[in-house]
Write a protein that holds these residues in place. Structure first.
Motif, PDB file in Angstrom:
ATOM      1  N   ASP A 132       8.404  -4.459   0.183  1.00  0.00           N
ATOM      2  CA  ASP A 132       7.407  -4.093   1.191  1.00  0.00           C
ATOM      3  C   ASP A 132       7.293  -2.579   1.308  1.00  0.00           C
ATOM      4  O   ASP A 132       6.193  -2.022   1.435  1.00  0.00           O
ATOM      5  CB  ASP A 132       7.789  -4.690   2.553  1.00  0.00           C
ATOM      6  N   ILE A 133       8.435  -1.879   1.271  1.00  0.00           N
ATOM      7  CA  ILE A 133       8.427  -0.419   1.376  1.00  0.00           C
ATOM      8  C   ILE A 133       7.711   0.207   0.183  1.00  0.00           C
ATOM      9  O   ILE A 133       6.893   1.119   0.330  1.00  0.00           O
ATOM     10  CB  ILE A 133       9.873   0.124   1.473  1.00  0.00           C
ATOM     11  N   LEU A 134       8.010  -0.303  -1.012  1.00  0.00           N
ATOM     12  CA  LEU A 134       7.452   0.280  -2.238  1.00  0.00           C
ATOM     13  C   LEU A 134       6.041  -0.221  -2.533  1.00  0.00           C
ATOM     14  O   LEU A 134       5.315   0.408  -3.306  1.00  0.00           O
ATOM     15  CB  LEU A 134       8.360  -0.038  -3.426  1.00  0.00           C
ATOM     16  N   GLY A 135       5.694  -1.347  -1.954  1.00  0.00           N
ATOM     17  CA  GLY A 135       4.388  -1.920  -2.246  1.00  0.00           C
ATOM     18  C   GLY A 135       4.293  -2.461  -3.656  1.00  0.00           C
ATOM     19  O   GLY A 135       3.192  -2.616  -4.205  1.00  0.00           O
TER      20      GLY A 135
ATOM     21  N   HIS B 200       1.724  10.984   6.658  1.00  0.00           N
ATOM     22  CA  HIS B 200       2.880  10.356   7.289  1.00  0.00           C
ATOM     23  C   HIS B 200       4.108  10.583   6.409  1.00  0.00           C
ATOM     24  O   HIS B 200       4.004  10.617   5.179  1.00  0.00           O
ATOM     25  CB  HIS B 200       2.659   8.852   7.475  1.00  0.00           C
ATOM     26  N   PRO B 201       5.299  10.739   6.997  1.00  0.00           N
ATOM     27  CA  PRO B 201       6.504  10.914   6.178  1.00  0.00           C
ATOM     28  C   PRO B 201       6.772   9.680   5.332  1.00  0.00           C
ATOM     29  O   PRO B 201       6.541   8.542   5.777  1.00  0.00           O
ATOM     30  CB  PRO B 201       7.609  11.135   7.216  1.00  0.00           C
ATOM     31  N   LEU B 202       7.240   9.908   4.121  1.00  0.00           N
ATOM     32  CA  LEU B 202       7.561   8.774   3.243  1.00  0.00           C
ATOM     33  C   LEU B 202       8.788   8.056   3.773  1.00  0.00           C
ATOM     34  O   LEU B 202       9.704   8.670   4.338  1.00  0.00           O
ATOM     35  CB  LEU B 202       7.839   9.282   1.827  1.00  0.00           C
ATOM     36  N   PRO B 203       8.841   6.750   3.640  1.00  0.00           N
ATOM     37  CA  PRO B 203       9.995   5.997   4.131  1.00  0.00           C
ATOM     38  C   PRO B 203      11.251   6.326   3.326  1.00  0.00           C
ATOM     39  O   PRO B 203      11.179   6.745   2.169  1.00  0.00           O
ATOM     40  CB  PRO B 203       9.575   4.538   3.939  1.00  0.00           C
ATOM     41  N   LEU B 204      12.403   6.153   3.959  1.00  0.00           N
ATOM     42  CA  LEU B 204      13.688   6.369   3.295  1.00  0.00           C
ATOM     43  C   LEU B 204      14.214   5.036   2.775  1.00  0.00           C
ATOM     44  O   LEU B 204      14.136   4.011   3.460  1.00  0.00           O
ATOM     45  CB  LEU B 204      14.694   6.975   4.276  1.00  0.00           C
TER      46      LEU B 204
ATOM     47  N   THR C 110       8.285  -4.152 -14.643  1.00  0.00           N
ATOM     48  CA  THR C 110       8.205  -2.773 -15.142  1.00  0.00           C
ATOM     49  C   THR C 110       8.572  -1.787 -14.034  1.00  0.00           C
ATOM     50  O   THR C 110       9.319  -0.814 -14.266  1.00  0.00           O
ATOM     51  CB  THR C 110       6.796  -2.480 -15.668  1.00  0.00           C
ATOM     52  N   ASP C 111       8.065  -2.030 -12.821  1.00  0.00           N
ATOM     53  CA  ASP C 111       8.419  -1.162 -11.697  1.00  0.00           C
ATOM     54  C   ASP C 111       9.897  -1.286 -11.361  1.00  0.00           C
ATOM     55  O   ASP C 111      10.549  -0.292 -10.999  1.00  0.00           O
ATOM     56  CB  ASP C 111       7.577  -1.524 -10.469  1.00  0.00           C
TER      57      ASP C 111
ATOM     58  N   MET D 131       0.830  -1.196   0.000  1.00  0.00           N
ATOM     59  CA  MET D 131       0.000   0.000   0.000  1.00  0.00           C
ATOM     60  C   MET D 131       0.862   1.242   0.000  1.00  0.00           C
ATOM     61  O   MET D 131       1.962   1.250   0.536  1.00  0.00           O
ATOM     62  CB  MET D 131      -0.890   0.034   1.249  1.00  0.00           C
ATOM     63  N   ASN D 132       0.359   2.319  -0.633  1.00  0.00           N
ATOM     64  CA  ASN D 132       1.066   3.579  -0.606  1.00  0.00           C
ATOM     65  C   ASN D 132       0.948   4.204   0.767  1.00  0.00           C
ATOM     66  O   ASN D 132      -0.077   4.114   1.434  1.00  0.00           O
ATOM     67  CB  ASN D 132       0.488   4.545  -1.658  1.00  0.00           C
ATOM     68  N   ALA D 133       2.025   4.882   1.212  1.00  0.00           N
ATOM     69  CA  ALA D 133       2.016   5.513   2.529  1.00  0.00           C
ATOM     70  C   ALA D 133       1.014   6.658   2.544  1.00  0.00           C
ATOM     71  O   ALA D 133       0.901   7.413   1.572  1.00  0.00           O
ATOM     72  CB  ALA D 133       3.409   6.037   2.854  1.00  0.00           C
ATOM     73  N   PRO D 134       0.228   6.820   3.633  1.00  0.00           N
ATOM     74  CA  PRO D 134      -0.708   7.934   3.721  1.00  0.00           C
ATOM     75  C   PRO D 134       0.035   9.264   3.610  1.00  0.00           C
ATOM     76  O   PRO D 134       1.177   9.394   4.063  1.00  0.00           O
ATOM     77  CB  PRO D 134      -1.326   7.764   5.120  1.00  0.00           C
ATOM     78  N   LEU D 135      -0.589  10.259   3.023  1.00  0.00           N
ATOM     79  CA  LEU D 135       0.062  11.531   2.789  1.00  0.00           C
ATOM     80  C   LEU D 135       0.403  12.258   4.075  1.00  0.00           C
ATOM     81  O   LEU D 135       1.273  13.121   4.087  1.00  0.00           O
ATOM     82  CB  LEU D 135      -0.830  12.408   1.894  1.00  0.00           C
TER      83      LEU D 135
END
Length: 299
Positions: free
Chosen positions: A52-55, A7-11, A70-71, A1-5
């Motif tokens: 997992d980080i990128l989903g 919350h800070p994006l993961p590094l 492709t990703d 899943m994409n991180a909620p806006l």
């Protein structure tokens, strides 16, 4: 899943990205694990963490191969740039204190075409490191490395072989080059311009001609790229060249022109196992240069 806006994006971890790039370039978790000095299970865990980080899945796996999704292809470009930027940033703080002399070997083709650009940029960022260059055939350069007369060398290898301890920087097609508007490829026997024994391009070209049963004669022989270009441009002969070496006044001759496919070759780098800090700095600069070339096609 994409991180909620909210919350800070993961590094992203640079070590994980380095592993990801190694797998993408080798096509193997096991080979990449050796390259980054980790176990295969640790490498698998790193990629799982990344996905997992990128989903998203970055690799498609089956029993025999690993390929980018492709990703994954999109991520590869970003990963290479991030790793290159990291090296550049760290070097700004660490490299100025490094002083020394590095003995670098290179085949003539890359010594003429690539090294001037590489060494000019390196001298600008590492003014206290002197680089002494030796231009020779790959077989002789390998012997110089074994005799500890060089600290680093570039080598060209057949796609079927690789030098022990060598790091592949580039895999590229070898093509038949002819003069634009020329007719050398139509002559019988075929006039070819070649290097001496031991050249990876020569071996691939002669194997391809033998496979097709094409009669040929060596019309021009030179160990220097400039001589090969002269033979091509005067339409005296055709010659095998890396595809990226073709100039605007040359054409690639294909099977439809009666010329057989040659295959690919590897450009590899060998670094002394007891490399000093200056040697490591030159090796990192060369790696970064070819990372850019693989992405942009420019040195």
């Amino acid at each position: 899943m994409n991180a909620p806006l909210n919350h800070p994006l993961p590094l992203l971890d640079l070590d994980v990205l380095r592993t990801f790039v190694a797998i993408a370039e080798t096509g193997s978790f096991t080979t990449a694990a050796n390259a980054v000095f980790r176990t295969p299970s640790a490498v698998s865990m790193q990629i799982k963490k990344l996905e997992d980080i990128l989903g998203r899945s970055v690799f498609a796996r089956d029993a025999r191969s690993v390929t980018l999704t492709t990703d994954g292809e999109m991520l590869l470009g970003y990963a290479r740039r991030l790793l290159s930027i990291n090296r550049e940033v760290v070097s700004k703080f660490i490299i100025p204190d490094i002083v020394g002399v590095v003995r670098l070997g290179s085949p003539d083709d890359y010594g003429e075409r690539v090294l001037p650009h590489v060494l000019k940029r390196f001298a600008q960022s590492h003014p206290s490191i002197a680089v002494d260059v030796t231009i020779d055939q790959s077989s002789n350069l390998r012997r110089r490395m074994d005799d500890r007369a060089l600290d680093i060398t570039l080598l060209t290898n057949s796609y079927k072989t690789s030098a022990l301890g060598a790091e592949v920087l580039l895999t590229e097609p070898i093509v038949w080059a002819g003069a634009k508007g020329g007719c050398a490829h139509l002559r019988e026997p075929l006039p070819v311009s070649l290097w001496e024994e031991g050249c990876a391009w020569r071996a691939g070209a002669l194997e391809a001609l033998g496979r097709e049963g094409r009669n040929y004669r060596v019309a021009y022989m030179s160990a220097h790229t400039a001589g090969q270009r002269a033979a091509i441009m005067s339409d005296l002969a055709v010659a095998p060249l890396p595809k990226s070496f073709l100039g605007s006044d040359m054409v690639e001759l294909c099977p439809k022109d009666g010329m057989p496919d040659i295959g690919t070759y590897n450009l590899a780098m060998v670094v002394a196992p007891d490399a000093s800090a200056p040697v490591k700095a030159v090796a990192d600069h060369i790696r970064a240069t070819f990372e850019v070339f693989r992405e942009t096609g420019k040195f």
